[in-house]
Write a protein that holds these residues in place. Structure first.
Motif, PDB file in Angstrom:
ATOM      1  N   TRP A  17       0.836  -1.192   0.000  1.00 18.53           N
ATOM      2  CA  TRP A  17       0.000   0.000   0.000  1.00 18.53           C
ATOM      3  C   TRP A  17       0.878   1.251   0.000  1.00 18.53           C
ATOM      4  CZ3 TRP A  17      -4.922   0.190  -1.131  1.00 18.53           C
ATOM      5  CH2 TRP A  17      -5.576   1.419  -1.001  1.00 18.53           C
ATOM      6  N   GLU A  18       0.735   2.034  -1.039  1.00 16.58           N
ATOM      7  CA  GLU A  18       1.500   3.273  -1.201  1.00 16.58           C
ATOM      8  C   GLU A  18       2.992   3.058  -0.982  1.00 16.58           C
ATOM      9  OE1 GLU A  18      -0.408   6.264   1.216  1.00 16.58           O
ATOM     10  OE2 GLU A  18      -2.116   6.372  -0.174  1.00 16.58           O
ATOM     11  N   GLY A  19       3.507   1.990  -1.602  1.00 20.41           N
ATOM     12  CA  GLY A  19       4.929   1.701  -1.569  1.00 20.41           C
ATOM     13  C   GLY A  19       5.437   0.989  -0.332  1.00 20.41           C
ATOM     14  N   GLU A  20       4.557   0.694   0.604  1.00 20.46           N
ATOM     15  CA  GLU A  20       4.949   0.025   1.841  1.00 20.46           C
ATOM     16  C   GLU A  20       4.290  -1.350   1.921  1.00 20.46           C
ATOM     17  OE1 GLU A  20       7.038   1.376   4.159  1.00 20.46           O
ATOM     18  OE2 GLU A  20       7.278   3.133   2.858  1.00 20.46           O
ATOM     19  N   TRP A  21       5.011  -2.312   2.511  1.00 19.80           N
ATOM     20  CA  TRP A  21       4.446  -3.635   2.747  1.00 19.80           C
ATOM     21  C   TRP A  21       3.703  -3.639   4.072  1.00 19.80           C
ATOM     22  CZ3 TRP A  21       3.914  -6.782  -1.067  1.00 19.80           C
ATOM     23  CH2 TRP A  21       4.832  -6.769  -2.117  1.00 19.80           C
ATOM     24  N   VAL A  22       2.540  -4.277   4.077  1.00 18.63           N
ATOM     25  CA  VAL A  22       1.689  -4.317   5.274  1.00 18.63           C
ATOM     26  C   VAL A  22       1.336  -5.773   5.562  1.00 18.63           C
ATOM     27  CG1 VAL A  22      -0.462  -3.513   6.320  1.00 18.63           C
ATOM     28  CG2 VAL A  22       0.716  -2.077   4.629  1.00 18.63           C
ATOM     29  N   ASP A  23       1.486  -6.171   6.827  1.00 17.90           N
ATOM     30  CA  ASP A  23       1.109  -7.524   7.248  1.00 17.90           C
ATOM     31  C   ASP A  23      -0.412  -7.629   7.402  1.00 17.90           C
ATOM     32  OD1 ASP A  23       3.819  -8.089   7.446  1.00 17.90           O
ATOM     33  OD2 ASP A  23       3.873  -7.913   9.633  1.00 17.90           O
ATOM     34  N   ALA A  24      -0.931  -8.837   7.251  1.00 15.47           N
ATOM     35  CA  ALA A  24      -2.333  -9.135   7.540  1.00 15.47           C
ATOM     36  C   ALA A  24      -2.367 -10.048   8.756  1.00 15.47           C
ATOM     37  CB  ALA A  24      -3.008  -9.810   6.359  1.00 15.47           C
ATOM     38  N   ILE A  25      -3.202  -9.712   9.705  1.00 13.41           N
ATOM     39  CA  ILE A  25      -3.362 -10.518  10.913  1.00 13.41           C
ATOM     40  C   ILE A  25      -4.538 -11.460  10.694  1.00 13.41           C
ATOM     41  CG2 ILE A  25      -3.883 -10.449  13.384  1.00 13.41           C
ATOM     42  CD1 ILE A  25      -2.560  -7.588  13.285  1.00 13.41           C
ATOM     43  N   VAL A  26      -4.324 -12.748  10.948  1.00 15.14           N
ATOM     44  CA  VAL A  26      -5.363 -13.766  10.809  1.00 15.14           C
ATOM     45  C   VAL A  26      -6.014 -13.958  12.167  1.00 15.14           C
ATOM     46  CG1 VAL A  26      -5.824 -16.169  10.204  1.00 15.14           C
ATOM     47  CG2 VAL A  26      -4.042 -14.900   8.974  1.00 15.14           C
ATOM     48  N   MET A  27      -7.348 -13.895  12.186  1.00  8.16           N
ATOM     49  CA  MET A  27      -8.099 -14.039  13.428  1.00  8.16           C
ATOM     50  C   MET A  27      -9.283 -14.968  13.193  1.00  8.16           C
ATOM     51  SD  MET A  27      -8.191 -10.002  14.588  1.00  8.16           S
ATOM     52  CE  MET A  27      -8.416 -10.314  16.346  1.00  8.16           C
ATOM     53  N   SER A  28      -9.792 -15.547  14.278  1.00 11.98           N
ATOM     54  CA  SER A  28     -11.006 -16.359  14.169  1.00 11.98           C
ATOM     55  C   SER A  28     -11.744 -16.353  15.497  1.00 11.98           C
ATOM     56  CB  SER A  28     -10.691 -17.795  13.762  1.00 11.98           C
ATOM     57  OG  SER A  28     -10.131 -18.503  14.847  1.00 11.98           O
ATOM     58  N   VAL A  29     -13.007 -16.753  15.407  1.00 19.81           N
ATOM     59  CA  VAL A  29     -13.818 -16.993  16.588  1.00 19.81           C
ATOM     60  C   VAL A  29     -14.504 -18.335  16.364  1.00 19.81           C
ATOM     61  CG1 VAL A  29     -15.774 -15.648  15.692  1.00 19.81           C
ATOM     62  CG2 VAL A  29     -15.592 -16.061  18.149  1.00 19.81           C
ATOM     63  N   LEU A  30     -14.587 -19.128  17.432  1.00 20.77           N
ATOM     64  CA  LEU A  30     -15.188 -20.457  17.349  1.00 20.77           C
ATOM     65  C   LEU A  30     -16.557 -20.473  18.016  1.00 20.77           C
ATOM     66  CD1 LEU A  30     -12.089 -22.683  18.229  1.00 20.77           C
ATOM     67  CD2 LEU A  30     -12.909 -21.977  15.963  1.00 20.77           C
ATOM     68  N   SER A  31     -17.416 -21.350  17.538  1.00 17.98           N
ATOM     69  CA  SER A  31     -18.777 -21.449  18.045  1.00 17.98           C
ATOM     70  C   SER A  31     -18.819 -21.673  19.557  1.00 17.98           C
ATOM     71  CB  SER A  31     -19.510 -22.595  17.333  1.00 17.98           C
ATOM     72  OG  SER A  31     -20.794 -22.764  17.848  1.00 17.98           O
ATOM     73  N   GLU A  32     -17.990 -22.572  20.066  1.00 19.81           N
ATOM     74  CA  GLU A  32     -18.039 -22.861  21.508  1.00 19.81           C
ATOM     75  C   GLU A  32     -17.673 -21.636  22.333  1.00 19.81           C
ATOM     76  OE1 GLU A  32     -13.667 -24.959  22.144  1.00 19.81           O
ATOM     77  OE2 GLU A  32     -15.379 -26.206  21.602  1.00 19.81           O
ATOM     78  N   ALA A  33     -16.709 -20.843  21.865  1.00 24.09           N
ATOM     79  CA  ALA A  33     -16.334 -19.618  22.576  1.00 24.09           C
ATOM     80  C   ALA A  33     -17.453 -18.584  22.484  1.00 24.09           C
ATOM     81  CB  ALA A  33     -15.035 -19.057  22.016  1.00 24.09           C
ATOM     82  N   TRP A  34     -18.088 -18.492  21.317  1.00 20.79           N
ATOM     83  CA  TRP A  34     -19.192 -17.546  21.136  1.00 20.79           C
ATOM     84  C   TRP A  34     -20.365 -17.924  22.046  1.00 20.79           C
ATOM     85  CZ3 TRP A  34     -19.757 -12.869  19.297  1.00 20.79           C
ATOM     86  CH2 TRP A  34     -21.047 -12.365  19.110  1.00 20.79           C
TER      87      TRP A  34
END
Length: 194
Positions: free
Chosen positions: A168-185
């Motif tokens: 993005w605009e000449g810079e590298w950006v990391d993506a954070i992977v997240m999740s939520v599970l049914s039992e926790a919800w």
């Protein structure tokens, strides 16, 4: 999927009501508001969108959402104004593994008032309680701490990092992977007394 020989849990498309927002199945009726939200440069940056969309492309997209039997596209309607300020989506449905991906965007008129938090929670609840998902995952760019905070507040947990996933605009950006599970919800909702 669009296989008419089976019943899809994504049909019919519901309307989900909260205190701040109402999630309505995204249709052409929402196009003027959603087109305005999509044209926000901050939406492009936070979603990593390099493309621009014509009115015709948006008409085709929002005109076809109600027919999709393997995903849910919701317009986030601000209960205060009655206008759509963004969208939430469950897509990438893996029926066998009972999982899907979540994505969202909020235009300028919907930011900073808790609308995104409530819309995210409504969508996640729908995914678990109505669709029967076990896992909902997402990716969020590291330069979006506000979204990361919202996801954690709703119950998503960090799983890992996709290094330099976006330029993005000449810079590298990391993506954070997240999740939520049914039992926790379910445990979370039970603890909140819902």
């Amino acid at each position: 999927m669009n296989d008419n020989s089976r019943t899809s849990p994504f049909l019919p498309k519901p309307t989900l009501k909260g205190a701040l927002t109402t999630l309505e199945p995204a249709t052409l009726d929402h196009l003027p508001d959603l087109a305005e939200a999509v044209s926000d440069p901050e939406v492009d940056r936070l979603t990593g969108t390099h493309a621009t969309f014509t009115t015709g492309q948006l008409e085709k997209w929002y005109g076809s959402r109600a027919d999709q039997d393997d995903r849910a596209d919701f317009a986030i309607v601000d209960n205060e104004t009655g206008r759509a300020v963004g969208e939430t989506v469950l897509n990438g449905w893996d029926e066998d593994n009972r999982s899907a991906s979540f994505r969202t965007f909020i235009g300028a008129k919907g930011r900073g008032r808790g609308l995104g938090t409530e819309a995210t929670a409504l969508t996640v609840d729908y995914g678990f309680r109505t669709i029967g998902l076990n896992r909902i995952g997402l990716e969020v760019y590291a330069f979006n701490p506000r979204a990361i905070h919202v996801y954690e507040k709703v119950g998503f947990v960090r799983e890992g990092v996709l290094r330099q996933a976006l330029r993005w605009e000449g810079e590298w950006v990391d993506a954070i992977v997240m999740s939520v599970l049914s039992e926790a919800w379910t445990a979370r909702v039970t603890d909140m007394g819902s």
